[in-house]
Design an enzyme around this catalytic site. Structure first.
Site, PDB file in Angstrom:
ATOM      1  N   LEU A  67       4.672   5.730  20.660  1.00 30.30           N
ATOM      2  CA  LEU A  67       4.838   5.460  21.982  1.00 30.30           C
ATOM      3  C   LEU A  67       3.524   4.651  22.287  1.00 30.30           C
ATOM      4  O   LEU A  67       3.553   3.578  22.934  1.00 30.30           O
ATOM      5  CB  LEU A  67       5.109   6.508  22.891  1.00 30.30           C
ATOM      6  CG  LEU A  67       5.754   6.519  24.288  1.00 30.30           C
ATOM      7  CD1 LEU A  67       6.941   5.601  24.287  1.00 30.30           C
ATOM      8  CD2 LEU A  67       5.810   7.680  24.823  1.00 30.30           C
ATOM      9  N   SER A  95       9.108   6.689  10.846  1.00 29.55           N
ATOM     10  CA  SER A  95       8.292   6.344  12.159  1.00 29.55           C
ATOM     11  C   SER A  95       8.480   4.876  12.487  1.00 29.55           C
ATOM     12  O   SER A  95       8.673   4.056  11.756  1.00 29.55           O
ATOM     13  CB  SER A  95       6.786   6.654  11.671  1.00 29.55           C
ATOM     14  OG  SER A  95       6.129   6.158  12.979  1.00 29.55           O
ATOM     15  N   GLU A  97       0.864  -1.097  -0.045  1.00 28.09           N
ATOM     16  CA  GLU A  97       0.142  -0.114   0.111  1.00 28.09           C
ATOM     17  C   GLU A  97       0.936   1.218   0.020  1.00 28.09           C
ATOM     18  O   GLU A  97       1.886   1.443   0.628  1.00 28.09           O
ATOM     19  CB  GLU A  97      -0.809   0.065   1.183  1.00 28.09           C
ATOM     20  CG  GLU A  97      -2.062  -0.909   1.397  1.00 28.09           C
ATOM     21  CD  GLU A  97      -2.766  -0.629   2.381  1.00 28.09           C
ATOM     22  OE1 GLU A  97      -3.688  -1.597   2.638  1.00 28.09           O
ATOM     23  OE2 GLU A  97      -2.681   0.584   3.227  1.00 28.09           O
ATOM     24  N   CYS A 155      -3.169   2.388   8.360  1.00 28.58           N
ATOM     25  CA  CYS A 155      -2.206   1.328   7.935  1.00 28.58           C
ATOM     26  C   CYS A 155      -2.844  -0.048   7.592  1.00 28.58           C
ATOM     27  O   CYS A 155      -3.581  -0.774   8.294  1.00 28.58           O
ATOM     28  CB  CYS A 155      -1.590   1.259   9.320  1.00 28.58           C
ATOM     29  SG  CYS A 155       0.324   0.852   9.181  1.00 28.58           S
TER      30      CYS A 155
HETATM   31  N1  SAH Z   1       5.811   0.665  12.269  1.00 23.49           N
HETATM   32  C1  SAH Z   1       5.943   2.151  12.173  1.00 23.49           C
HETATM   33  C2  SAH Z   1       5.323   2.887  10.993  1.00 23.49           C
HETATM   34  C3  SAH Z   1       4.133   2.341  10.372  1.00 23.49           C
HETATM   35  S1  SAH Z   1       2.541   2.607  11.463  1.00 23.49           S
HETATM   36  C4  SAH Z   1       5.383   2.645  13.607  1.00 23.49           C
HETATM   37  O1  SAH Z   1       4.809   1.773  14.054  1.00 23.49           O
HETATM   38  O2  SAH Z   1       5.636   3.701  13.852  1.00 23.49           O
HETATM   39  C5  SAH Z   1       2.537   4.358  11.277  1.00 23.49           C
HETATM   40  C6  SAH Z   1       1.704   5.207  12.287  1.00 23.49           C
HETATM   41  O3  SAH Z   1       0.128   4.884  12.224  1.00 23.49           O
HETATM   42  C7  SAH Z   1       2.068   4.616  13.667  1.00 23.49           C
HETATM   43  O4  SAH Z   1       2.025   5.495  14.668  1.00 23.49           O
HETATM   44  C8  SAH Z   1       0.957   3.407  13.911  1.00 23.49           C
HETATM   45  O5  SAH Z   1       0.885   3.319  15.457  1.00 23.49           O
HETATM   46  C9  SAH Z   1      -0.308   4.320  13.410  1.00 23.49           C
HETATM   47  N2  SAH Z   1      -1.360   3.496  13.287  1.00 23.49           N
HETATM   48  C10 SAH Z   1      -1.446   2.218  12.958  1.00 23.49           C
HETATM   49  N3  SAH Z   1      -2.811   1.631  13.005  1.00 23.49           N
HETATM   50  C11 SAH Z   1      -3.490   2.736  13.066  1.00 23.49           C
HETATM   51  C12 SAH Z   1      -5.199   2.897  13.310  1.00 23.49           C
HETATM   52  N4  SAH Z   1      -5.773   2.066  13.342  1.00 23.49           N
HETATM   53  N5  SAH Z   1      -5.343   4.342  13.927  1.00 23.49           N
HETATM   54  C13 SAH Z   1      -4.544   5.354  13.734  1.00 23.49           C
HETATM   55  N6  SAH Z   1      -3.273   5.056  13.631  1.00 23.49           N
HETATM   56  C14 SAH Z   1      -2.691   3.942  13.477  1.00 23.49           C
END
Ligand code: SAH
Length: 359
Positions: free
Chosen positions: A217, A193, A96, A335
């Protein structure tokens, strides 16, 4: 075509000297290296046949040489203009990519892996498991694809699509250098990130990049963090925060903390107070991300009032904070959501093969 060729040999991702050496090896003069470089990175050609300034016979001979571009397998546009793509890689795997237009910007949210091994509870990609790392050229391709589709230069790139960038740090760093040098996007307009991988934050700091760095975090203490992020069990929050402090010391740059707000789980006033204690005096900025519902999970997005209370507590503790709503909810912008939802749809509707679901 590309599956029969070694992945190492694709042209995208190569530097100007590497392309020059390659083209000389095909019997062409040195100056063609610069032309190839411009046609690859600026014009975004998908095959060598398209390079009209090259001799016809050479183009015909080289027409199947792998450039390193993917195919748009499916795309969907949300009312706010956000476009979400499923791209088909040379081996048939699907990733994606999201293009997010805002006023003067065009931001691309890129994937760094096919799937993800981190298995975060609230994340659609986490449900898919891990398939493979992306190579640097497959990250560059995502940016060129969005640029071409929008007919607009990409100004920003965020590594917030599928995958954990620091688990694929070498290719991500290669991609950062090429996005900067070859595609022309300033390092400060790139954001990496991570949910945190032991020792990798330090490794990234030692690269001395100018990129924006964000750490997911999502919880103010170890117990709660472990319930949301399984890999946190092997990476205590104090070690993570220590490595973040080292990052600031080494790079002299502040970092961002991302904090998904999940109603009743991590969004209570006491969570905000606990978070503030950790971050006091830390050169950082907190991005609160109200949860984007994914169908597999029971989590809920908190109401506006709850979000504001959380934000106010952080502000009262002198912590820089903003609330970031995900763009393009209608295009399943969280995501991994488009891929998950599309595959589900196909499972239900066997009469409509995935290949036919284009644009
Ligand atoms: N693995 C990395 C980058 C991918 S996710 C990371 O965890 O930072 C990028 C951001 O989208 C992260 O902060 C993740 O926690 C957030 N994210 C994932 N699923 C989500 C959701 N359902 N709603 C909002 N943010 C989400």
């Amino acid at each position: 075509m590309t599956t029969t060729q070694s992945v190492q040999s694709v042209l995208l991702g190569k530097s100007l000297p590497e392309l020059t050496e390659w083209i000389e090896g095909t019997g062409q003069p040195t100056y063609r290296g610069k032309q190839l470089y411009q046609w690859l990175y600026q014009k975004g050609v998908h095959n060598l046949q398209e390079i009209t300034v090259f001799p016809k016979a050479w183009r015909a001979e080289m027409q199947d040489y792998p450039v390193g571009r993917s195919q748009i397998h499916h795309h969907k546009t949300a009312p706010d203009g956000t476009r979400k793509y499923l791209l088909k890689l040379h081996d048939g795997l699907i990733i994606e990519t999201v293009g997010i237009p805002t006023e003067k910007r065009l931001t691309v949210c890129v994937s760094s892996q096919v799937g993800c091994a981190m298995a975060c509870e609230f994340c659609a990609t986490g449900k898919m498991g891990f398939t493979r790392h992306l190579q640097a050229y497959e990250i560059l391709d995502q940016v060129l694809t969005v640029q071409e589709d929008f007919r607009q230069r990409v100004s920003h790139v965020v590594f917030m699509g599928m995958g954990e960038p620091l688990a694929n740090i070498e290719e991500v760093i290669k991609a950062v250098h090429s996005l900067n040098k070859d595609i022309g996007i300033g390092q400060r307009s790139l954001t990496i990130s991570t949910v945190g991988v032991p020792d990798k934050i330090r490794a990234l700091a030692e690269e001395h990049l100018q990129v924006t760095f964000a750490v997911s975090l999502h919880a103010p203490n170890q117990d709660l963090r472990e319930t949301l992020i399984p890999t946190a069990k092997h990476y205590p929050i104090h070690d993570l925060l220590d490595e973040c402090r080292e990052y600031v010391d080494i790079t002299r740059r502040r970092l961002s903390f991302e904090y998904i707000l999940l109603a009743g789980v991590n969004d209570l006033p006491e969570h905000a107070t606990e978070l503030a204690k950790h971050l006091r005096g830390f050169q950082s900025h907190v991005n609160l991300i109200p949860y984007n519902p994914i169908s597999e999970e029971e989590f809920k997005r908190p109401g506006k009032k709850r979000i504001n209370v959380f934000k106010q507590i952080l502000q009262d503790h002198k912590i820089a904070v903003s609330v970031r709503y995900s763009k393009g909810l209608e295009a399943d912008a969280a995501c991994g959501q488009l891929r998950t939802n599309l595959i589900k749809k196909v499972e239900v509707d066997h009469a409509q093969p995935l290949q036919k679901m284009t644009k």
